[in-house]
Design an enzyme around this catalytic site. Structure first.
Site, PDB file in Angstrom:
ATOM      1  N   SER A  81       0.824  -1.206   0.000  1.00 13.86           N
ATOM      2  CA  SER A  81       0.000   0.000   0.000  1.00 13.86           C
ATOM      3  C   SER A  81       0.864   1.264   0.000  1.00 13.86           C
ATOM      4  O   SER A  81       1.660   1.460  -0.911  1.00 13.86           O
ATOM      5  CB  SER A  81      -0.966  -0.045   1.188  1.00 13.86           C
ATOM      6  N   ASP A 134     -10.070  -5.277  -4.966  1.00 13.96           N
ATOM      7  CA  ASP A 134      -9.529  -4.509  -3.847  1.00 13.96           C
ATOM      8  C   ASP A 134     -10.358  -3.237  -3.725  1.00 13.96           C
ATOM      9  O   ASP A 134     -10.395  -2.415  -4.639  1.00 13.96           O
ATOM     10  CB  ASP A 134      -8.058  -4.184  -4.130  1.00 13.96           C
ATOM     11  N   HIS A 162      -7.587  -5.754   0.436  1.00 10.75           N
ATOM     12  CA  HIS A 162      -6.401  -4.901   0.328  1.00 10.75           C
ATOM     13  C   HIS A 162      -5.224  -5.445   1.135  1.00 10.75           C
ATOM     14  O   HIS A 162      -4.131  -4.898   1.039  1.00 10.75           O
ATOM     15  CB  HIS A 162      -6.776  -3.479   0.803  1.00 10.75           C
TER      16      HIS A 162
END
Length: 281
Positions: A111, A232, A261
């Site tokens: 991320s 996601d 995610h």
């Protein structure tokens, strides 16, 4: 804001590096010639990798650390000026690698850490053999011809919900982010979100939503492997196509047949072999 300034001069010698290793709870585990740095994403800490490290530590030396915003780091070290953009985090990453006397490493970033790795690799390509980018997004907000997944109004609603009732926000957000029906992963993600100081969580969220790294993707010369789940909630699949088209280095894509995610929490057995393959160079 206290101790944040203690490490803000990355040009400073070994003293600031040693201090940073301590502040960010840096650990080195495993054995092997190859070094891999695992860098967690927003709302987690290095414990997010607990189900992945057993798959890697036989063949790799693994460097684990906490981002300065993580709940496992003393919040006095969070310098709101230094971490307004992702550059401060990239400086931290470079200083960790230098302080451990690592000449070259693989980097796995989830991320926001995927973007931190990209910035660090642009600045110091010599330090990185390859970047593995899990759930990466150069910009979370939609633009004219770019679908990032969120309108500005969506982002504002997130900020308002955090400010109004942090506990309620975590309880609503954690299952959405995990996506897959894995209660243990939701509990784990909730735990690390609750560990964060709410004002720091809000500040980091605003910083992430205001980040736009699309313009620098072409400066990345290091090979990249983009790892993405098939669904996601935070990063639409169109973002993967954008990254693949615009990253400057040789780039491959791995789509995991799962949703959410945080595949390292929800589907470690699916993610681990993909990581092992990516780390073969």
């Amino acid at each position: 804001m206290g101790g944040g300034n203690a490490v803000s001069n990355t040009a400073g010698g070994g003293g600031s590096g040693r201090k940073l290793l301590e502040i960010l709870n840096v650990r080195v585990i495993g054995s092997g010639e190859k070094v891999v740095v695992l860098s967690h994403g927003f709302g987690t800490d290095q414990s997010a990798w607990n189900r992945i490290t057993p798959f890697l530590q036989r063949d790799h030396r693994i460097v684990l650390y906490d981002l300065v915003c993580a709940g496992s780091v003393n919040p006095d070290h969070f310098d709101f000026r230094r971490y307004t953009t992702l550059d401060g985090y990239a400086d931290d990453l470079i200083l960790i690698i230098e302080s451990l006397n690592i000449n070259c490493c693989f980097f796995v970033g989830h991320s926001v850490s995927a973007m931190i790795g990209i910035l660090a690799a642009i600045r110091r390509p010599d330090l990185f053999l390859k970047l593995v980018l899990i759930g990466a997004s150069p910009r979370f907000l939609n633009d004219r011809d770019y679908h990032g997944g969120f309108d500005q109004g969506d982002a504002e609603q997130v900020f308002e919900a955090m400010e109004a009732n942090y506990d309620a926000w975590v309880r609503g957000y954690a299952p959405l982010a995990v996506g897959a029906d894995v209660p243990a992963a939701v509990r784990e993600f909730s735990r690390t979100l609750f560990n964060m100081r709410p004002d720091i969580t809000l500040f980091v969220s605003k910083s992430v939503f205001s980040t736009d790294l699309r313009g620098v993707l072409g400066l990345v010369r290091v090979p990249c492997c983009i790892v993405q789940t098939s669904r996601d909630q935070s990063v639409p699949i169109s973002v993967v196509a954008h990254l693949k088209a615009h990253l400057g280095g040789r780039t491959t894509v791995e789509i995991l047949n799962t949703e959410g995610h945080l595949p390292h929490l929800s589907a470690p057995a699916l993610l681990a072999p993909v990581l092992r393959r990516a780390l073969l160079r």
